[in-house]
Write a protein that holds these residues in place. Structure first.
Motif, mmCIF file in Angstrom:
data_model
loop_
_atom_site.group_PDB
_atom_site.id
_atom_site.type_symbol
_atom_site.label_atom_id
_atom_site.label_comp_id
_atom_site.label_asym_id
_atom_site.label_seq_id
_atom_site.Cartn_x
_atom_site.Cartn_y
_atom_site.Cartn_z
ATOM 1 N N ALA A 1 0.838 -1.204 0.000
ATOM 2 C CA ALA A 1 0.000 0.000 0.000
ATOM 3 C C ALA A 1 0.872 1.252 0.000
ATOM 4 C CB ALA A 1 -0.940 -0.005 1.206
ATOM 5 N N ALA A 2 1.966 1.217 0.752
ATOM 6 C CA ALA A 2 2.889 2.355 0.784
ATOM 7 C C ALA A 2 3.539 2.563 -0.582
ATOM 8 C CB ALA A 2 3.943 2.151 1.871
ATOM 9 N N VAL A 3 3.927 1.479 -1.238
ATOM 10 C CA VAL A 3 4.498 1.584 -2.586
ATOM 11 C C VAL A 3 3.481 2.215 -3.527
ATOM 12 C CG1 VAL A 3 5.290 0.259 -4.595
ATOM 13 C CG2 VAL A 3 6.121 -0.330 -2.297
ATOM 14 N N LYS A 4 2.255 1.725 -3.490
ATOM 15 C CA LYS A 4 1.209 2.260 -4.373
ATOM 16 C C LYS A 4 0.988 3.745 -4.122
ATOM 17 C CE LYS A 4 -3.568 1.919 -5.782
ATOM 18 N NZ LYS A 4 -4.883 1.375 -5.512
ATOM 19 N N SER A 5 1.091 4.180 -2.872
ATOM 20 C CA SER A 5 0.861 5.592 -2.556
ATOM 21 C C SER A 5 1.885 6.505 -3.231
ATOM 22 C CB SER A 5 0.883 5.818 -1.037
ATOM 23 O OG SER A 5 2.210 5.780 -0.523
ATOM 24 N N VAL A 6 3.034 5.950 -3.590
ATOM 25 C CA VAL A 6 4.089 6.732 -4.230
ATOM 26 C C VAL A 6 4.020 6.647 -5.754
ATOM 27 C CG1 VAL A 6 6.606 6.900 -4.511
ATOM 28 C CG2 VAL A 6 5.636 6.564 -2.252
ATOM 29 N N VAL A 7 3.713 5.463 -6.290
ATOM 30 C CA VAL A 7 3.764 5.286 -7.748
ATOM 31 C C VAL A 7 2.390 5.214 -8.411
ATOM 32 C CG1 VAL A 7 6.047 4.246 -7.718
ATOM 33 C CG2 VAL A 7 4.037 2.772 -7.596
ATOM 34 N N GLY A 8 1.320 5.166 -7.627
ATOM 35 C CA GLY A 8 -0.024 5.204 -8.192
ATOM 36 C C GLY A 8 -0.634 3.859 -8.529
ATOM 37 N N THR A 9 0.181 2.893 -8.911
ATOM 38 C CA THR A 9 -0.313 1.557 -9.243
ATOM 39 C C THR A 9 0.769 0.519 -8.973
ATOM 40 O OG1 THR A 9 -1.126 0.094 -11.007
ATOM 41 C CG2 THR A 9 0.331 1.904 -11.691
ATOM 42 N N LEU A 10 0.369 -0.612 -8.471
ATOM 43 C CA LEU A 10 1.329 -1.689 -8.243
ATOM 44 C C LEU A 10 1.771 -2.350 -9.545
ATOM 45 C CD1 LEU A 10 -0.049 -3.316 -4.978
ATOM 46 C CD2 LEU A 10 1.920 -1.798 -5.247
ATOM 47 N N ASP A 11 1.053 -2.061 -10.627
ATOM 48 C CA ASP A 11 1.475 -2.588 -11.926
ATOM 49 C C ASP A 11 2.799 -1.970 -12.374
ATOM 50 O OD1 ASP A 11 -0.736 -4.300 -12.217
ATOM 51 O OD2 ASP A 11 -1.961 -2.618 -12.898
ATOM 52 N N ALA A 12 3.227 -0.883 -11.729
ATOM 53 C CA ALA A 12 4.510 -0.255 -12.049
ATOM 54 C C ALA A 12 5.694 -1.020 -11.455
ATOM 55 C CB ALA A 12 4.527 1.193 -11.543
ATOM 56 N N VAL A 13 5.426 -1.964 -10.549
ATOM 57 C CA VAL A 13 6.511 -2.716 -9.916
ATOM 58 C C VAL A 13 7.104 -3.695 -10.926
ATOM 59 C CG1 VAL A 13 7.125 -4.362 -8.103
ATOM 60 C CG2 VAL A 13 5.538 -2.484 -7.601
ATOM 61 N N ARG A 14 8.401 -3.524 -11.197
ATOM 62 C CA ARG A 14 9.110 -4.437 -12.098
ATOM 63 C C ARG A 14 9.720 -5.600 -11.339
ATOM 64 N NH1 ARG A 14 11.076 -1.319 -17.031
ATOM 65 N NH2 ARG A 14 11.964 -3.321 -17.576
ATOM 66 N N GLN A 15 10.216 -5.298 -10.110
ATOM 67 C CA GLN A 15 10.917 -6.319 -9.333
ATOM 68 C C GLN A 15 10.885 -5.946 -7.857
ATOM 69 O OE1 GLN A 15 12.718 -9.212 -10.608
ATOM 70 N NE2 GLN A 15 12.557 -9.693 -8.438
ATOM 71 N N VAL A 16 10.581 -6.923 -7.023
ATOM 72 C CA VAL A 16 10.810 -6.756 -5.590
ATOM 73 C C VAL A 16 12.295 -7.071 -5.407
ATOM 74 C CG1 VAL A 16 10.241 -7.510 -3.267
ATOM 75 C CG2 VAL A 16 8.451 -7.437 -5.036
ATOM 76 N N VAL A 17 13.065 -6.086 -4.950
ATOM 77 C CA VAL A 17 14.515 -6.229 -4.888
ATOM 78 C C VAL A 17 14.972 -6.796 -3.547
ATOM 79 C CG1 VAL A 17 16.718 -4.987 -5.033
ATOM 80 C CG2 VAL A 17 14.799 -4.326 -6.518
ATOM 81 N N LYS A 18 14.492 -6.212 -2.454
ATOM 82 C CA LYS A 18 14.980 -6.580 -1.123
ATOM 83 C C LYS A 18 13.845 -6.487 -0.126
ATOM 84 C CE LYS A 18 17.957 -7.424 2.204
ATOM 85 N NZ LYS A 18 19.193 -6.896 2.668
ATOM 86 N N VAL A 19 13.783 -7.463 0.746
ATOM 87 C CA VAL A 19 12.828 -7.490 1.848
ATOM 88 C C VAL A 19 13.629 -7.641 3.132
ATOM 89 C CG1 VAL A 19 10.879 -8.716 2.891
ATOM 90 C CG2 VAL A 19 11.056 -8.557 0.390
ATOM 91 N N THR A 20 13.356 -6.767 4.090
ATOM 92 C CA THR A 20 13.965 -6.887 5.409
ATOM 93 C C THR A 20 12.847 -7.119 6.412
ATOM 94 O OG1 THR A 20 15.725 -5.387 4.749
ATOM 95 C CG2 THR A 20 15.490 -5.813 7.107
ATOM 96 N N VAL A 21 12.980 -8.183 7.192
ATOM 97 C CA VAL A 21 11.964 -8.554 8.172
ATOM 98 C C VAL A 21 12.611 -8.555 9.556
ATOM 99 C CG1 VAL A 21 10.296 -10.312 8.880
ATOM 100 C CG2 VAL A 21 10.798 -9.981 6.437
ATOM 101 N N PHE A 22 12.061 -7.738 10.433
ATOM 102 C CA PHE A 22 12.501 -7.683 11.820
ATOM 103 C C PHE A 22 11.508 -8.466 12.652
ATOM 104 C CE2 PHE A 22 13.852 -3.812 9.692
ATOM 105 C CZ PHE A 22 15.212 -3.799 9.957
ATOM 106 N N VAL A 23 11.991 -9.371 13.480
ATOM 107 C CA VAL A 23 11.137 -10.227 14.290
ATOM 108 C C VAL A 23 11.481 -10.004 15.764
ATOM 109 C CG1 VAL A 23 10.380 -12.593 14.740
ATOM 110 C CG2 VAL A 23 11.106 -11.934 12.424
ATOM 111 N N ALA A 24 10.539 -9.437 16.508
ATOM 112 C CA ALA A 24 10.724 -9.278 17.955
ATOM 113 C C ALA A 24 10.530 -10.654 18.563
ATOM 114 C CB ALA A 24 9.722 -8.282 18.527
#
Length: 155
Positions: free
Chosen positions: A78-101
């Motif tokens: 949702a945050a990505v879409k708020s910047v680029v307008g559509t998720l169809d603009a995503v070419r590649q998910v490059v990096k995911v960082t997951v923090f686990v408490a």
């Protein structure tokens, strides 16, 4: 994607993109820099409430944390879409960082992170394959069990 728009793919999976979560401090949910969008860390909020609280390996099971990571990933999209307008603009998910408490003896951070990674693969197919870090931390904001941030390449 050959299966239609990304949001249609989300709908086919029984998911809807949430509203962008309001920042908890002085930052924005996502920033575009050139062909990349960097999200702030996204908590597992749904309708303004955390889907779980506490430490993984303690009050929160690995399965609950995996579902929380999935919610974090939806919020990041949702945050990505708020910047680029559509998720169809995503070419590649490059990096995911997951923090686990997590409790000191919990070592299943990669399993928890799979909640986010599998969602991204289901939604974007090959474009959802990414590099990833899964990091155990002692505490996260508002006692969230998981936080996820994304870097995506866009058109």
């Amino acid at each position: 994607m050959s299966d239609g728009t990304v949001e249609q793919r989300l709908a086919d999976l029984g998911l809807t993109l949430p509203e962008v979560a309001a920042p908890l401090a002085s930052y924005v949910p996502a920033v575009r820099s050139g062909a990349h969008v960097f999200t702030a860390g996204q908590l597992p909020l749904s309708s303004g409430e955390l889907v779980a609280t506490g430490k993984v390996g303690g009050e929160v099971s690995a399965e609950e944390a995996q579902a929380a990571a999935r919610q974090c990933a939806l919020n990041a999209l949702a945050a990505v879409k708020s910047v680029v307008g559509t998720l169809d603009a995503v070419r590649q998910v490059v990096k995911v960082t997951v923090f686990v408490a997590s409790t000191p003896d919990f070592t299943g951070q990669p399993v928890v992170a799979n909640g986010a990674s599998e969602l991204l693969g289901d939604v974007f197919g090959d474009a959802g394959r990414h590099a990833r870090s899964a990091v155990g931390v002692p505490v996260l904001p508002i006692d969230a069990p998981v936080e996820v941030e994304l870097v995506v390449e866009v058109d």
